[in-house]
Scaffold this motif. Structure first.
Motif, PDB file in Angstrom:
ATOM      1  N   SER A   1       0.840  -1.196   0.000  1.00  0.00           N
ATOM      2  CA  SER A   1       0.000   0.000   0.000  1.00  0.00           C
ATOM      3  C   SER A   1       0.874   1.246   0.000  1.00  0.00           C
ATOM      4  O   SER A   1       1.875   1.323   0.718  1.00  0.00           O
ATOM      5  CB  SER A   1      -0.937   0.011   1.211  1.00  0.00           C
ATOM      6  N   ILE A   2       0.479   2.218  -0.826  1.00  0.00           N
ATOM      7  CA  ILE A   2       1.154   3.517  -0.906  1.00  0.00           C
ATOM      8  C   ILE A   2       0.098   4.578  -0.627  1.00  0.00           C
ATOM      9  O   ILE A   2      -0.815   4.778  -1.433  1.00  0.00           O
ATOM     10  CB  ILE A   2       1.807   3.722  -2.283  1.00  0.00           C
ATOM     11  N   ARG A   3       0.207   5.196   0.523  1.00  0.00           N
ATOM     12  CA  ARG A   3      -0.838   6.138   0.959  1.00  0.00           C
ATOM     13  C   ARG A   3      -0.243   7.526   1.134  1.00  0.00           C
ATOM     14  O   ARG A   3       0.794   7.696   1.780  1.00  0.00           O
ATOM     15  CB  ARG A   3      -1.449   5.668   2.273  1.00  0.00           C
ATOM     16  N   ASP A   4      -0.906   8.517   0.511  1.00  0.00           N
ATOM     17  CA  ASP A   4      -0.482   9.908   0.686  1.00  0.00           C
ATOM     18  C   ASP A   4      -1.569  10.678   1.427  1.00  0.00           C
ATOM     19  O   ASP A   4      -2.665  10.176   1.662  1.00  0.00           O
ATOM     20  CB  ASP A   4      -0.179  10.552  -0.671  1.00  0.00           C
ATOM     21  N   GLU A   5      -1.238  11.906   1.805  1.00  0.00           N
ATOM     22  CA  GLU A   5      -2.181  12.788   2.503  1.00  0.00           C
ATOM     23  C   GLU A   5      -2.442  14.014   1.633  1.00  0.00           C
ATOM     24  O   GLU A   5      -2.437  15.140   2.092  1.00  0.00           O
ATOM     25  CB  GLU A   5      -1.606  13.194   3.865  1.00  0.00           C
ATOM     26  N   GLY A   6      -2.684  13.740   0.343  1.00  0.00           N
ATOM     27  CA  GLY A   6      -2.801  14.835  -0.618  1.00  0.00           C
ATOM     28  C   GLY A   6      -4.216  15.260  -0.903  1.00  0.00           C
ATOM     29  O   GLY A   6      -5.123  15.146  -0.067  1.00  0.00           O
ATOM     30  N   ILE A   7      -4.421  15.712  -2.147  1.00  0.00           N
ATOM     31  CA  ILE A   7      -5.704  16.327  -2.525  1.00  0.00           C
ATOM     32  C   ILE A   7      -6.789  15.297  -2.780  1.00  0.00           C
ATOM     33  O   ILE A   7      -7.970  15.634  -2.841  1.00  0.00           O
ATOM     34  CB  ILE A   7      -5.528  17.214  -3.767  1.00  0.00           C
ATOM     35  N   GLY A   8      -6.413  14.033  -2.961  1.00  0.00           N
ATOM     36  CA  GLY A   8      -7.410  12.994  -3.184  1.00  0.00           C
ATOM     37  C   GLY A   8      -7.977  13.005  -4.593  1.00  0.00           C
ATOM     38  O   GLY A   8      -7.617  13.836  -5.439  1.00  0.00           O
ATOM     39  N   ILE A   9      -8.865  12.073  -4.829  1.00  0.00           N
ATOM     40  CA  ILE A   9      -9.501  11.908  -6.142  1.00  0.00           C
ATOM     41  C   ILE A   9     -11.010  11.955  -5.946  1.00  0.00           C
ATOM     42  O   ILE A   9     -11.548  11.300  -5.041  1.00  0.00           O
ATOM     43  CB  ILE A   9      -9.092  10.570  -6.808  1.00  0.00           C
TER      44      ILE A   9
ATOM     45  N   VAL B   1      -7.786   1.133  -5.513  1.00  0.00           N
ATOM     46  CA  VAL B   1      -7.544   2.484  -5.033  1.00  0.00           C
ATOM     47  C   VAL B   1      -8.691   2.929  -4.137  1.00  0.00           C
ATOM     48  O   VAL B   1      -9.853   2.590  -4.371  1.00  0.00           O
ATOM     49  CB  VAL B   1      -7.364   3.474  -6.219  1.00  0.00           C
ATOM     50  N   LYS B   2      -8.324   3.640  -3.105  1.00  0.00           N
ATOM     51  CA  LYS B   2      -9.301   4.220  -2.192  1.00  0.00           C
ATOM     52  C   LYS B   2      -8.886   5.663  -1.952  1.00  0.00           C
ATOM     53  O   LYS B   2      -7.712   5.938  -1.664  1.00  0.00           O
ATOM     54  CB  LYS B   2      -9.331   3.444  -0.873  1.00  0.00           C
TER      55      LYS B   2
ATOM     56  N   THR C   1      -4.995   6.114  -1.357  1.00  0.00           N
ATOM     57  CA  THR C   1      -4.250   4.889  -1.062  1.00  0.00           C
ATOM     58  C   THR C   1      -4.354   3.939  -2.242  1.00  0.00           C
ATOM     59  O   THR C   1      -5.462   3.587  -2.656  1.00  0.00           O
ATOM     60  CB  THR C   1      -4.794   4.197   0.203  1.00  0.00           C
ATOM     61  N   PHE C   2      -3.213   3.552  -2.801  1.00  0.00           N
ATOM     62  CA  PHE C   2      -3.156   2.515  -3.829  1.00  0.00           C
ATOM     63  C   PHE C   2      -2.703   1.228  -3.161  1.00  0.00           C
ATOM     64  O   PHE C   2      -1.712   1.216  -2.413  1.00  0.00           O
ATOM     65  CB  PHE C   2      -2.182   2.895  -4.945  1.00  0.00           C
ATOM     66  N   LYS C   3      -3.426   0.151  -3.425  1.00  0.00           N
ATOM     67  CA  LYS C   3      -3.088  -1.144  -2.843  1.00  0.00           C
ATOM     68  C   LYS C   3      -2.824  -2.137  -3.967  1.00  0.00           C
ATOM     69  O   LYS C   3      -3.695  -2.404  -4.788  1.00  0.00           O
ATOM     70  CB  LYS C   3      -4.223  -1.646  -1.959  1.00  0.00           C
ATOM     71  N   ILE C   4      -1.619  -2.669  -3.995  1.00  0.00           N
ATOM     72  CA  ILE C   4      -1.210  -3.644  -5.000  1.00  0.00           C
ATOM     73  C   ILE C   4      -1.090  -5.008  -4.327  1.00  0.00           C
ATOM     74  O   ILE C   4      -0.446  -5.137  -3.278  1.00  0.00           O
ATOM     75  CB  ILE C   4       0.136  -3.245  -5.637  1.00  0.00           C
ATOM     76  N   SER C   5      -1.684  -6.016  -4.930  1.00  0.00           N
ATOM     77  CA  SER C   5      -1.602  -7.384  -4.411  1.00  0.00           C
ATOM     78  C   SER C   5      -0.848  -8.239  -5.420  1.00  0.00           C
ATOM     79  O   SER C   5      -1.222  -8.296  -6.595  1.00  0.00           O
ATOM     80  CB  SER C   5      -3.003  -7.959  -4.172  1.00  0.00           C
TER      81      SER C   5
END
Length: 479
Positions: free
Chosen positions: A394-402, A448-449, A457-461
């Protein structure tokens, strides 16, 4: 049981149609039985009246008597006498004292005036107790139309039979409906099963396997026609997709050479001595656009080759932890300029079967996006979670979002959310599409969430090669 399904509608239509047919048949039969029963009732009453009239005698003193020639006739006449009223042509009762006591009460109630005035024929009257009586009126023989015999009979037994018949049909409708609906459900399921089989196969067809043809062992004309039409449509779509993919690949190939030439000429021109500032600014701007176009063309070519299946991944065992740490260290330079902090939380040693060059490119794209769309002095968290032979990165930022309306389209080619994926950020709308292809080519998937103004947050499995840890490391934020 879905109310909008065809099976549901067919089963209820089956039940309703059968119930309506039963109701219609019941209505026709009820009216037929009612008519025939009334005719039979009137015929029986008229026969009894004629039998009684044949034994009726009027005496000279004004009295009357029923003369019987046999004991059987006498018994029948006595039974009929209890329902007999004798009047003159004006409706006045002749010798009330000779009538049965029940008829005397009937006469005294005054409810027979209209019925007794009839010269002949049938009539109805309502007794004081609520019972309905049917009267037949006959002129007594040898009376010169001066004496009229009125024989009556209660219709309650007839009405009771008809009412019982009516309620049996009425209450049988819910029973029939309760039986016919499940039967209709079963029959509709059997009838629609071939279509469900075709739909199941059709759901498995994607843009990657458009050459798939549906086969069925069903011989029903409708099913075979549907299969033939669907296969024909898929064939046409496959031809169109192949043409589009070939066009994209050919266009990308053809554009690479002139773009490289233009880029080289601009670089040479920028190194020229004595170049005016205005010209230098224009050439620098042109070079930036050419570089952006080159990236677009290169990514389009990669995706076109991936669609055609010509991109081959050189997979080998790779430890994920050193790869992620190295990539974060590389991107740390860009993050420092905006005081963005990386947090490598719980990075596990896990071995995956992957092409390191392609996988690094996917992670670089995601980390680059996280930096671009993070707020200054923000934090980017990278973590891994092991579960049942898979690793979740998971790669999670605290940015502007989508925005919610953009989320379903962020992996589409050349799609850029606005303003988050604006031209000023340098994106071309192919990065996430390329990431998705890389992850899926490694037999993984990406999700993606995002919440606007709170981060993404992008989650790669990805499947692992080494056995996962036994402890429970589920990530509640991403489930």
């Amino acid at each position: 049981m879905n109310p909008r399904s065809l099976r549901f509608k067919l089963s209820w239509m089956h039940g309703l149609v059968i119930s309506l047919v039963i109701l219609f048949i019941g209505f026709v039969r009820y009216n037929t039985v009612s008519y025939r029963s009334s005719r039979s009732f009137d015929d029986s009453l008229l026969n009894d009246a004629q039998f009684l009239a044949s034994h009726f005698r009027l005496r000279a003193d004004g009295s009357w008597v029923l003369e019987a020639s046999s004991p059987g006739d006498k018994l029948s006449l006595e039974e009929l006498r209890s329902n007999l009223i004798v009047t003159d042509s004006a409706g006045n009762v002749i010798r009330p004292d000779l009538h049965d006591h029940y008829m005397q009460g009937f006469i005294s109630s005054g409810g027979l005036r209209g019925t007794l005035k009839q010269g002949s024929g049938f009539g109805l009257t309502l007794a004081a107790g609520g019972d309905t009586y049917r009267f037949v009126n006959l002129i007594a023989p040898d009376s010169g139309k001066e004496v009229i015999l009125h024989l009556c009979r209660s219709m309650e037994s007839l009405r009771g039979v008809l009412n019982e018949y009516f309620y049996i049909y009425l209450f049988s409708v819910p029973v029939i409906l309760a039986i016919s609906v499940p039967v209709g459900w079963y029959l509709a399921g059997r009838a629609l099963k071939p279509f469900e089989e075709v739909a199941t196969i059709a759901e498995q067809i994607t843009s990657e396997n458009l050459n798939t043809q549906i086969t069925t062992k069903r011989n029903e004309q409708e099913v075979r026609r549907l299969v033939l039409a669907f296969n024909s449509m898929v064939k046409r779509l496959n031809e169109s997709f192949q043409q589009m993919r070939k066009f994209n690949a050919d266009a990308a190939h053809e554009l690479r050479t002139p773009l490289s030439i233009l880029q080289g000429e601009n670089e040479i021109a920028l190194r020229s001595a004595g170049l005016p500032e205005e010209i230098h600014s224009v050439l620098a701007s042109n070079l930036e656009e050419l570089q952006r176009l080159t990236r677009i063309v290169n990514d389009m070519l990669i995706l076109a080759e991936a669609d055609a299946g010509s991109q081959v991944l050189a997979r080998k065992p790779n430890n994920l932890r050193p790869m992620l740490e190295d990539l974060v260290e590389q991107m740390g330079v860009l993050a420092e300029d905006r005081s963005i902090e990386f947090d490598l939380a719980e990075i596990k040693d896990v071995v995956i079967d992957a092409d390191p060059l392609w996988l690094r490119r996917a992670f670089l794209n995601l980390l680059d996006n996280a930096i671009k769309y993070s707020k200054d002095s923000g934090r980017i968290e990278v973590r891994t979670v092991l579960r049942d032979g898979w690793v979740d990165i998971s790669i999670r930022d605290e940015g502007i979002g989508i925005a919610p309306h953009d989320l379903p389209h962020i992996f589409d080619r050349l799609y850029r959310a606005d303003p988050a994926r604006s031209r000023s950020s340098g994106g071309v709308g192919l990065g996430l599409a390329l990431v998705k292809w890389i992850i899926e080519a490694h037999r993984g998937h990406i999700r993606v969430k995002s919440i606007v103004d709170r981060g993404t947050t992008f989650k790669i499995s990805l499947p692992t090669l080494n056995p996962p840890a036994k402890e429970d490391l589920n990530d509640p934020a991403l489930t």
